[in-house]
Design a protein around this motif. Structure first.
Motif, PDB file in Angstrom:
ATOM      1  N   THR A   1       0.814  -1.200   0.000  1.00 45.60           N
ATOM      2  CA  THR A   1       0.000   0.000   0.000  1.00 45.60           C
ATOM      3  C   THR A   1       0.855   1.261   0.000  1.00 45.60           C
ATOM      4  OG1 THR A   1      -1.711  -1.185   1.201  1.00 45.60           O
ATOM      5  CG2 THR A   1      -1.838   1.206   1.229  1.00 45.60           C
ATOM      6  N   GLU A   2       1.988   1.223   0.732  1.00 42.95           N
ATOM      7  CA  GLU A   2       2.794   2.428   0.871  1.00 42.95           C
ATOM      8  C   GLU A   2       3.411   2.862  -0.457  1.00 42.95           C
ATOM      9  OE1 GLU A   2       5.466  -1.106   1.920  1.00 42.95           O
ATOM     10  OE2 GLU A   2       3.393  -0.473   2.209  1.00 42.95           O
ATOM     11  N   ASP A   3       3.486   1.951  -1.416  1.00 44.00           N
ATOM     12  CA  ASP A   3       4.046   2.288  -2.719  1.00 44.00           C
ATOM     13  C   ASP A   3       2.984   2.758  -3.700  1.00 44.00           C
ATOM     14  OD1 ASP A   3       6.598  -0.313  -2.787  1.00 44.00           O
ATOM     15  OD2 ASP A   3       6.615   1.704  -1.968  1.00 44.00           O
ATOM     16  N   GLY A   4       1.739   2.719  -3.297  1.00 46.39           N
ATOM     17  CA  GLY A   4       0.662   3.047  -4.217  1.00 46.39           C
ATOM     18  C   GLY A   4       0.174   4.472  -4.067  1.00 46.39           C
TER      19      GLY A   4
ATOM     20  N   ALA B   1      -5.812   5.114   1.244  1.00 47.02           N
ATOM     21  CA  ALA B   1      -4.697   4.483   0.541  1.00 47.02           C
ATOM     22  C   ALA B   1      -5.231   3.336  -0.301  1.00 47.02           C
ATOM     23  CB  ALA B   1      -3.657   3.971   1.534  1.00 47.02           C
ATOM     24  N   PHE B   2      -4.809   3.304  -1.557  1.00 46.54           N
ATOM     25  CA  PHE B   2      -5.219   2.239  -2.462  1.00 46.54           C
ATOM     26  C   PHE B   2      -4.095   1.221  -2.600  1.00 46.54           C
ATOM     27  CE2 PHE B   2      -7.697   5.979  -3.529  1.00 46.54           C
ATOM     28  CZ  PHE B   2      -8.977   5.457  -3.451  1.00 46.54           C
ATOM     29  N   ARG B   3      -4.468  -0.020  -2.747  1.00 46.46           N
ATOM     30  CA  ARG B   3      -3.520  -1.124  -2.673  1.00 46.46           C
ATOM     31  C   ARG B   3      -2.811  -1.329  -4.004  1.00 46.46           C
ATOM     32  NH1 ARG B   3      -4.543  -4.067   1.999  1.00 46.46           N
ATOM     33  NH2 ARG B   3      -3.646  -5.962   1.114  1.00 46.46           N
ATOM     34  N   ASN B   4      -1.483  -1.188  -3.952  1.00 49.10           N
ATOM     35  CA  ASN B   4      -0.680  -1.346  -5.143  1.00 49.10           C
ATOM     36  C   ASN B   4      -0.724  -2.793  -5.629  1.00 49.10           C
ATOM     37  OD1 ASN B   4       1.125  -0.190  -7.059  1.00 49.10           O
ATOM     38  ND2 ASN B   4       2.813  -1.280  -6.092  1.00 49.10           N
TER      39      ASN B   4
END
Length: 248
Positions: free
Chosen positions: A5-8, A30-33
């Motif tokens: 998530t943190e990369d998305g 936050a959207f899930r990468n």
């Protein structure tokens, strides 16, 4: 594929008002990468305004947008695209007097429309465009003016044109809107195929059958902010969702 998530795509306190109406109200989400995300909610809940803030179509009044850990808040649309985010629109945006193939080549942004009409074409772009048209199933229409396509075919063209930019994340605004059931099935299959190959999706959609069968992660908006999120089965039975979205 493991979602990070943190990369998305992430927003913090995103806010946008029109006059006295707060269309997006401090939205932190936050959207899930690497997954197919859906953004749902009743009409007027702020979904398209949220999309427009994220993709630079309008500037938010407050808050931040980050993508892969970098701030992209307020960047113009072409810079958002360069960052790796492509998008379609609720109402198709195609050049109706240009052919299907010409629409694809304009999407690359290396050739201006005037140059394109004068015959300037990069063979590599033409090859790529034709490959994508085969993939979405409208390669037989490459010489047809886009304005003569059915609305569903225009949706497929718009998606194919977005893919010309090799986006890591694709944001789709009502891909099933105004489309017949057979093409809805084709669009859903394409999204699954592309996601399996590594493309992240964020889909705004009112077709709940499509959303629940397609998505890994669902975020529900009401009055400009997220009220629930999670896997489709969890969201479907959330009392807040039933009240806000289904009117129960």
């Amino acid at each position: 594929m493991t979602a990070r998530t943190e990369d998305g795509l992430r927003t913090t306190g995103l806010t946008r008002s029109f006059g006295g109406v707060r269309a997006v109200d401090g939205a932190t989400v936050a959207f899930r990468n690497g997954e197919i995300n859906a953004l749902i909610g009743p009409n007027g809940s702020g979904k398209t305004t949220f999309f427009n803030c994220v993709t630079g179509m309008i500037r938010p009044d407050a808050g931040t947008v980050t993508y892969r850990g970098r701030a992209i808040t307020g960047r113009p649309p072409h810079r958002i695209a360069r960052a790796g985010i492509g998008r379609t629109f609720q109402l198709c945006r195609v050049f109706p007097r240009m052919t299907v193939l010409e629409n694809m080549l304009v999407a690359v942004r290396r050739t201006r429309p005037r140059e394109l009409l004068a015959g300037a074409r990069d063979p590599r772009d033409v090859e790529k465009a034709r490959r994508l048209l085969v993939r979405v199933g409208i390669d037989h229409l490459e010489r047809v003016e886009a304005g003569n396509l059915s609305y569903g075919q225009q949706k497929l063209l718009e998606l194919a044109a977005v893919l010309m930019g090799d986006p890591e994340t694709v944001m789709l605004d009502e891909p099933a809107g105004g489309v017949n059931p057979a093409l809805i099935g084709r669009i859903g299959a394409l999204i699954r195929e592309l996601n399996a190959e590594g493309t992240t999706f964020l889909v705004v959609e009112h077709n709940m059958d499509l959303v629940m069968s397609l998505s890994h992660h669902v975020v529900v908006f009401d009055r400009g902010r997220p009220i629930a999120e999670g896997p489709p089965d969890v969201v479907r039975n959330d009392p807040r969702v039933l009240e806000a979205y289904l009117g129960v």
